[in-house]
Design an enzyme around this catalytic site. Structure first.
Site, PDB file in Angstrom:
ATOM      1  N   GLU A 256       0.223  -0.819   5.965  1.00 61.27           N
ATOM      2  CA  GLU A 256       1.325  -0.229   6.724  1.00 61.27           C
ATOM      3  C   GLU A 256       1.112   1.268   6.878  1.00 61.27           C
ATOM      4  OE1 GLU A 256       5.232   1.352   7.866  1.00 61.27           O
ATOM      5  OE2 GLU A 256       4.046   1.903   6.109  1.00 61.27           O
TER       6      GLU A 256
ATOM      7  N   ASP B 106       0.850  -1.199   0.000  1.00 60.11           N
ATOM      8  CA  ASP B 106       0.000   0.000   0.000  1.00 60.11           C
ATOM      9  C   ASP B 106       0.882   1.244   0.000  1.00 60.11           C
ATOM     10  OD1 ASP B 106       0.853  -0.509   2.669  1.00 60.11           O
ATOM     11  OD2 ASP B 106      -0.753   0.779   3.446  1.00 60.11           O
TER      12      ASP B 106
END
Lengths: 446, 446
Positions: free
Chosen positions: B153, B88
């Site tokens: 994250e 991500d």
């Protein structure tokens, strides 16, 4: 039949209806979309003055017009009194907090609820009605009367001052009467004895050129929000005394006024409730009223830096900003306070940041020159209307035009206000006590 | 022909093309509208791992999926290495500050510009390509390999921790390798030796129940913005030392690491330029790198109170708010810092206001357990790829999952990052050095 006071009581219902008409005009000076309304309010007021036979002019300015009405039939030997007020009002927002709509006047519990009811249409209009009572009964009053009503009081009166300067001859007078303040309490007729002045600043602190990651850079780069907090914390000691060097140099202790303040029956608990604060605090060694009326302040009005949304963001902000204003008391001068304030901020500013101080605006404090025929007449009039002698009260706020009136026109100012504490001027559910509207009219007529 | 490094160089253009495909997927985990993209990125990565013959599963979570790829053909006797990364990316805004669009990778001056290039798609993918180089040449590697890639994250890894706990048996390993950090400088291969932890707070100060007129009430009612400033100013002394009692109690002085830090060739001027701040400052008695790596901080991340628009408004604010976060170093614990911080704030809070402290979140600091076969192998690999021995550098930011990996899986973590200082992770024009992508692949393959 030649009894102005009887006339007031007989016609009071109509006076109130007329005031309601005035209050229905949303003359919000701060909002451009209300410019036609503001102009309409000026025209409405001019019409009411013309109906009484006054010579009326609407003076154009770069902003909203000034209404001047003159009745000079007392003759050149008689004193001239200037009555000042403003026909513009504060924005009504937030609307959802009003019980009834701000521009649909409603009477509840003996109070007229509407934006502008107490600030200042109601207080201005009672002078018009007092004049009417005299002219329609005795046909005359013993003084020459000048009405001066502006439409920019709520936005800083920027165009009034040059007008007063340029038309000083026409506005020449022996006394200035203003009803735009509050009474010390219900049924306590009050003469305003002082106003605080103002010096308003913005402090901008710049740290890094752009926001940084507070982990990657924090510890080695100065944080402008921390720097700003240290600057703001330096303004007072632990006991509330302002620590800007020489700040109190020109504060006039006014022992006579302080003695008088201490005789006032002030209910600290009621005042505390009004604020909703957990406790009253302030400069050590002074009562609450002294803190509000004869002591200067240094208050943060706004703060902004970094991330202020929900949750967390680990940012080391590039900038921090504070709005800070000092309320001043005689004989402090905003220009001098400006210098002291700026010097202090730069002296205490931590390393690693760049600090700028911007002076936004200011106004002089004022203390009434008590005594003389104006104040004697006012005491008599208020005693007749309210059945007791007036008290002299200070005012913590500022009306910068007041000292300027005295300076340019050379005449003393009388602050004779009929608002009540907690009347929500500038707030939702603004109200004006109906009975005070009546008594104020009587007092103005006396 | 059985030369993985030759293979990397021959196929490097294709590796880069593949990475570009990965970077074109706008897998912004914070934005719900990008959920399909984030899922697509997980699928794309899973496909690349499957093509290499790994056993791949996509693990659903309450948020974005976790990709697990397993190559266990080294056998039960061989060590197992877990490679962690995230697919991500941060939101790309503000878009207008990008030279080329964030999801259209472009090479300029030997740098790959794209959101996610360095954080962390590029650094994650070089491990995939290193594995390919081995499997396509020698057909094997000497360790069992586990790929663990998450999609959250950038939004706090809330679903990764429970997954590691629940699947600890499957994830059991002898070492954890993470490429999600920076190199100390160009051409300086770097092993991450420490991370700071975090304790993030919001302080809410309530004064009066509603905003007050700063003239009418100022001086007798406590100002919450001033109170907040006094609280924030109490966090540090004039020399930058944190004044929260017992705050430094658990700070491990780590003399070995400090000695090593002092050998690093740190260009303060370059660092200062990177920040745009007028000067570097910080806790007295420490160098900039020590302040960033081995000393804790207490930073204001945000401030809000009263009127913050243009010009002036004479308001005594009802509320003031600050976001404050402490970066922690071993062996400080966020739970303990939380207690000390809250106690301190309440102790220094001025009278006349109500103060609340909210703990928003926190994470443990971490220091590498240097030495042993993992670090020896890493030193050799980096030296082979970059032609010089790696340095050990701290990191001022936080990766809360790192200490948790060690705690749950019992294996040491190796931070081997290939980003460069100023690579704009989380900022516009994020970039990843092409050559470092190549060298990193070599290092991972070594």
């Amino acid at each position: 039949m030649a009894d102005p006071h009887g006339y007031i009581d007989r016609h009071f219902a109509r006076f109130q209806e007329e005031l309601f008409e005035f209050l229905r005009i949303p003359s919000v000076s701060a909002r451009r979309e209300h410019d036609p309304d503001t102009r309409r309010a000026a025209g409405w007021l001019a019409d009411r003055l013309r109906e009484l036979g006054l010579a009326v002019s609407i003076e154009e300015t770069r902003g909203h017009p000034i209404v001047v009405g003159e009745w000079r039939e007392a003759g050149p030997g008689a004193p001239t009194v200037l009555v000042y007020g403003h026909y513009d009002v504060q924005p009504p927002e937030p609307l959802e907090l009003w019980t009834t709509p701000p521009f649909e006047p409603a009477v509840r519990d003996g109070r007229i609820y509407a934006r502008g009811s107490v600030d200042d249409k109601g207080q201005l209009y009672l002078h018009v009605k007092a004049l009417e009572a005299h002219l329609r009964t005795t046909g005359r009053i013993p003084v020459n009367l000048l009405f001066l009503a502006e439409g920019e009081e709520e936005v800083g009166s920027a165009n009034l001052m040059p007008f007063v300067e340029s038309d000083a001859d026409r506005l020449a007078c022996d006394a200035i009467v203003i009803s735009d303040t509050s009474m010390f309490g219900p049924d306590v007729p009050t003469i305003g004895a002082s106003l605080r002045g103002l010096a308003y600043f913005q402090i901008d602190v710049q740290g890094p050129a752009h926001d940084l990651h507070s982990g990657t850079y924090g510890g080695a780069v100065a944080n402008p929000a921390t720097a700003l907090a240290r600057i703001l914390a330096s303004f007072h000691d632990e006991e509330g005394r302002i620590q800007i060097p020489d700040f109190y140099d020109d504060v006039n202790p006014a022992p006579e006024f302080v003695r008088q303040i201490r005789t006032l029956d002030f209910d600290e608990r009621e005042f505390l409730e009004e604020t909703g604060a957990p406790a009253l605090v302030g400069e050590a060694g002074y009562t609450a009223l002294e803190r509000l009326w004869v002591r200067p302040t240094c208050e943060v009005n706004g703060l902004l830096s970094g991330y202020t949304g929900e949750g967390s963001k680990t940012v080391l902000p590039a900038r921090a900003m504070a709005k800070v204003s000092c309320r001043l008391v005689p004989d402090q001068r905003p220009e001098r306070i400006r210098v002291l304030f700026e010097q202090h901020v730069h002296r205490v500013a931590p390393k690693g940041v760049t600090v700028q101080v911007h002076y936004l605006h200011g106004g002089l404090p004022w203390r009434a020159r008590l005594g003389g025929p104006l104040y004697e007449a006012a005491e008599r009039a208020l005693e007749r209307a309210f059945g007791r002698r007036p008290v002299y009260a200070g005012e913590g706020g500022s009306i910068p035009i007041v000292p300027e009136f005295e300076r340019v026109l050379g005449a003393p100012v009388l602050l004779m206000g009929f608002g009540l504490p907690g009347a929500n001027a500038h707030a939702p559910d603004e109200w004006f006590d109906v009975e005070n509207f009546r008594k104020g009219t009587h007092a103005a007529a006396a």
